[in-house]
Design an enzyme around this catalytic site. Sequence first.
Site, mmCIF file in Angstrom:
data_model
loop_
_atom_site.group_PDB
_atom_site.id
_atom_site.type_symbol
_atom_site.label_atom_id
_atom_site.label_comp_id
_atom_site.label_asym_id
_atom_site.label_seq_id
_atom_site.Cartn_x
_atom_site.Cartn_y
_atom_site.Cartn_z
ATOM 1 C CG ASP A 190 -8.736 3.831 7.573
ATOM 2 O OD1 ASP A 190 -9.300 3.584 8.645
ATOM 3 O OD2 ASP A 190 -7.490 3.968 7.499
ATOM 4 C CG ASN B 7 -4.089 8.419 5.629
ATOM 5 O OD1 ASN B 7 -3.072 7.962 5.117
ATOM 6 N ND2 ASN B 7 -4.756 7.756 6.560
ATOM 7 C CD GLU C 52 -7.022 2.701 3.531
ATOM 8 O OE1 GLU C 52 -6.020 2.192 2.988
ATOM 9 O OE2 GLU C 52 -7.181 2.703 4.750
ATOM 10 C CG ASP D 160 -4.582 5.196 3.248
ATOM 11 O OD1 ASP D 160 -5.538 5.979 3.082
ATOM 12 O OD2 ASP D 160 -4.248 4.755 4.373
ATOM 13 C CE LYS E 178 -6.719 1.303 10.044
ATOM 14 N NZ LYS E 178 -6.223 2.673 9.862
ATOM 15 C CE LYS F 240 -2.537 1.519 3.739
ATOM 16 N NZ LYS F 240 -3.664 1.408 4.678
ATOM 17 C CG LEU F 241 2.697 2.789 -3.151
ATOM 18 C CD1 LEU F 241 3.175 3.475 -4.447
ATOM 19 C CD2 LEU F 241 3.897 2.344 -2.321
ATOM 20 C CE LYS F 242 -0.626 5.356 5.113
ATOM 21 N NZ LYS F 242 -1.984 5.392 5.666
HETATM 22 MG MG MG Z 1 -5.974 4.206 5.874
#
Ligand code: MG
Length: 374
Positions: A243, A191, A218, A189, A267, A162-164
Amino acid sequence: MGHWSSGAGSLSSRRSILVRAVLSARGPDGSPAEVEGWGECPAMPEPTYSADYLDGEEQVLERFLVPALLRSGVVRTEDVRSALAGTKGHHPAKASLEGALLDAETRLSGTRTADWLASRSASGGRPRERVPAGVAIGLGGPLGRLVEEVGRRVEEGYRRVKLKIRPGWDREPLAAVRQQWPALVLFADANGAYAALGPEEAAKELAPLSELGLAALEQPLGDDDLVGHARFAELTDLPVCLDEALPSVAALGSALRLGACRVANIKASRMGGYLNALSALDVCTSRGVPAWCGGMVETGVGRAANLALASLPGFSLPGDLSASGRFFAPDIVVPPLVLGPDGDLALPAGAGSGVDLDARLLDRASTRRTWLGA
Ligand code: MG
């Protein structure tokens, strides 16, 4: 630990709260026995991922949650949620208390946490003994260094990366990784980093990602923007995943009804416990929504509990489940979680979460201890 950076801040050392629950019982010969279990509150040190932060969660545990639990006399994992319901929010702290009791209760009965959870899942099935691992790679640094790091992780055995991402750092890094590893399960992701653009602009900005075969994109927009995510999802064929916007089973239900996501990150610490996470997984399974188990840069305590959750067969995508060595050298649990040759982690055989605290390392790493007795 190694440096970690996401759209929600960065870390180069990790403080965490470990909760120890002690249950008194009678041994097989009738003599009194005590069994302990551990849970982890992996809130971030600053309120950047969610409104929760570590010192705040510590205070809420001491002032409200632990006293409420002790007053209630609850000793069963299944009753923790109702005992804590008088306090709003603070999901990581609630999850740590439930997790500690779950670990103690399952150790007492000689059951693995994974089997205990599977027996309570509406979708049935047995836990998987080997759970596909995944690794997340933070923001920052030149593109060459990112590709090198992905190469190292692939070499270690990870099949899911997973890459931010954030505006200005999205298509280029993802395309570079995809070109090098065509078969890699690739997540991105954000955020919430595209929130300021709004759904229409964000969909335009992220449209080039459609050709990269992502398994999940995400949380492009804000935590509180289910309608915006639904609009975004209308405008894209990307596998939109939520998320931060899924703090509860009810929020997941709303998101699915609105069409705000096609994939769910489940989560336990964000949803206030393992039983809430289990309910969320059951919702996803019954509706055919791909789900994966997310993490919060936990120590081995939280990571082993997440491994038990992630072993449930309803999780159809590999989650944020990396080996102990990804962040911590050494981890504070024995045995450490080690990546197998097929890029997976073995479910420990022992009761409870199956890992034990290394008392010497715990002593060395502890900054404060408090005991709140009944
Ligand atoms: Mg996340």
